[in-house]
Motif scaffolding. Structure first.
Motif, short mmCIF file in Angstrom:
data_model
loop_
_atom_site.label_atom_id
_atom_site.label_comp_id
_atom_site.label_asym_id
_atom_site.label_seq_id
_atom_site.Cartn_x
_atom_site.Cartn_y
_atom_site.Cartn_z
N TYR A 92 90.07 50.65 -33.35
CA TYR A 92 88.97 49.15 -33.22
C TYR A 92 88.42 49.05 -33.75
O TYR A 92 86.84 49.46 -33.54
N LEU A 93 88.15 47.64 -34.19
CA LEU A 93 87.32 46.73 -33.90
C LEU A 93 86.47 46.52 -32.89
O LEU A 93 87.06 45.11 -32.56
N VAL A 94 85.56 46.58 -32.46
CA VAL A 94 84.46 45.77 -31.77
C VAL A 94 83.06 44.50 -32.25
O VAL A 94 82.70 45.83 -32.94
N PHE A 95 83.18 43.99 -31.66
CA PHE A 95 82.14 42.67 -31.89
C PHE A 95 81.88 41.98 -31.02
O PHE A 95 82.42 41.18 -29.83
N SER A 96 80.52 40.87 -31.33
CA SER A 96 80.69 40.35 -30.58
C SER A 96 80.55 38.86 -30.41
O SER A 96 80.66 39.01 -32.20
N CYS A 97 81.24 38.25 -29.90
CA CYS A 97 81.87 36.60 -29.98
C CYS A 97 81.54 35.88 -28.86
O CYS A 97 80.73 36.07 -28.11
N HIS A 98 81.85 34.65 -28.87
CA HIS A 98 82.44 33.95 -28.05
C HIS A 98 83.17 33.65 -26.84
O HIS A 98 85.06 33.55 -27.63
N SER A 130 89.39 44.22 -30.81
CA SER A 130 91.21 44.12 -31.45
C SER A 130 91.07 44.99 -32.27
O SER A 130 90.76 46.04 -33.02
N PRO A 131 93.12 45.48 -32.54
CA PRO A 131 92.95 46.50 -33.05
C PRO A 131 92.99 46.36 -34.80
O PRO A 131 93.05 45.36 -35.11
N GLN A 133 95.70 39.45 -31.36
CA GLN A 133 94.92 40.66 -29.93
C GLN A 133 93.40 40.57 -30.17
O GLN A 133 92.60 41.25 -30.25
N VAL A 134 93.23 39.45 -29.36
CA VAL A 134 91.61 40.39 -29.19
C VAL A 134 91.45 39.89 -27.71
O VAL A 134 92.20 39.20 -27.09
N THR A 135 90.62 40.93 -27.15
CA THR A 135 90.81 40.48 -25.45
C THR A 135 88.43 40.92 -25.69
O THR A 135 88.11 41.41 -26.23
N VAL A 136 88.15 40.78 -24.40
CA VAL A 136 86.84 40.29 -23.73
C VAL A 136 86.87 41.45 -23.41
O VAL A 136 87.84 41.46 -21.75
N ILE A 137 86.05 42.46 -23.20
CA ILE A 137 85.70 43.12 -22.51
C ILE A 137 84.49 43.46 -22.22
O ILE A 137 84.23 44.42 -20.66
#
Length: 407
Positions: free
Chosen positions: A145-151, A168-169, A180-184
């Motif tokens: 999975y790619l984990v990153f900083s987003c708005h 996101s996968p 498929q992008v989820t804020v965790i």
């Protein structure tokens, strides 16, 4: 005979003495990242350098201090024209190396081969549906999975201002599923909002069969820049409800005369028995977003849960366990790094995140059954321990202060 015996004893003492390293590893070293590569018995180190991607490779942690071990592995004209390259991370996926990095408020990746300091090519922008930075790779249950900083507002109905943590996968090492992008994690707590609502710099942490992500909270120009923690307590990393945040306070914050410890990396010792944290911090009490941020490394206390402690001061420290070991030690370390550690036990006064999941197909290693805890409260912030420093050379680029380097 006496001479021979004495000589052997001295030799054994020499082998028994622990390796050392000196903090800080880099006087100027923002956004550090370290991984230990068992195939080459080397540490691989990256930091923000502004206009390109540089990897330092060395057999010892102290070798990171030697710029002679550093190699420019990728640079293109766009990086030269817009020197806002930061937060590079090197990851091995299916036998090949990839570098994930931020440039001009977007997350990117370049592809390499089996040599971590070999040729890299084909830059790909991974997310183009909004602002993004600080991407990393999370591995759970055989999936990436790619984990990153987003708005948050770009991917959800939640319009909280500032930056959040998204996942996101990874369809391949160079492509995500942007549908498929989820804020965790969102900056909803007061300690995440100093200087601006901020969740950035996510870092996977695998320990005792559990999966966590550390992240940096509050803005980097404040002394409140610190590390938060979320814990995968459910089955699906793409389900926000599967992540449990430690909400009451950060797990790592200013102390011992060093301020704004954040944008860290997590790595395992060569023999697989120790968890280590590499981070940047500054001696400026007001905080710092520029090149006056030094790289420090310290062992995380895992005796009773995860206790990150307080920032270390300059000086000599014992190197990670297994450093300089023989091939059998290296093989054991490679095995230990992907095998469950001892059960985590409770600590009086510690904050229990949530009982660990007994079994989960999404957890790479055997899950523990004891509660997972975070260590006791850190020491209070003390006065500054250094008085010297160069002026901040950072310049603002859109929403972020970045460092410009001339090489």
């Amino acid at each position: 005979m006496l001479f021979t015996t004495s000589f052997i004893n001295l030799a054994l003492l020499g082998f028994a003495s622990a390796a050392k390293f000196t903090n800080p590893l880099r006087k100027s070293g923002p956004d550090p990242f370290i991984v230990y590569d068992h195939d080459t018995s080397s540490y691989l180190f990256m930091q923000t350098t502004g206009n390109g991607l540089r990897v330092t490779k060395g057999p010892t942690l102290d070798g990171i201090r030697d710029f002679g071990n550093e190699k420019l592995v990728f640079q293109n004209q766009n990086m030269k024209d817009k020197p806002s390259v930061w937060a590079g991370e090197i990851h091995k996926i299916d036998g090949n190396w990839y570098i994930y990095y931020s440039h001009a408020d977007a997350v990117w990746v370049v592809s390499g081969g089996s040599d971590p300091v070999g040729e890299y090519r084909d830059p790909v922008r991974l997310y183009d549906r909004g602002w993004s930075l600080d991407n990393t790779v999370l591995k759970v249950g055989g999936k990436n999975y790619l984990v990153f900083s987003c708005h948050s507002k770009d991917v959800s109905d939640n319009t909280i201002g500032g930056s959040s943590i998204c996942i996101s996968p990874l369809v391949s090492p160079t492509k995500i599923n942007q549908d498929q992008v989820t804020v965790i994690s969102r900056p909803e707590e007061a300690w995440e909002q100093s200087g601006g609502n901020t969740n950035e710099g996510p870092q996977p942490l695998y320990w005792a069969g559990q999966v966590y992500i550390t992240y940096s909270a509050s803005f980097c120009s404040t002394p409140d820049y610190s590390l938060g923690l979320v814990h995968l307590t459910g089955d699906d990393p793409m389900d926000a409800a599967s992540w449990t945040k430690k909400k009451d306070e950060p797990v790592f914050h200013s102390g011992n005369g060093y301020y704004g410890p954040g944008h860290n990396g997590m790595f395992i010792s060569p023999d697989g028995t120790e968890l280590w944290n590499v981070y940047h911090a500054t001696f400026h009490p007001e905080g710092q977003c520029g090149d006056d941020r030094s790289t420090f490394a310290m062992k995380v206390d895992t005796t009773n849960g995860l206790n990150f402690g307080s920032p270390v001061t300059p000086g000599e420290y014992t190197a990670p366990s297994g450093e300089g070991g023989d091939s059998s030690t290296a093989q054991k370390g490679a095995s230990n790094a992907t095998t469950a550690q001892a059960d985590i036990v409770g600590v009086t006064g510690a904050t229990i995140i949530k009982s660990a999941v007994a079994t989960s197909k999404f957890v790479d290693t055997l899950a523990v059954t004891a509660p997972t805890v975070i260590g006791a409260v850190q020491a209070a912030v003390t006065g500054g321990s250094e008085t010297e420093g160069t002026k901040c050379k950072a310049k603002r680029s859109r929403s972020r202060l970045v460092v410009r380097y001339d090489y």
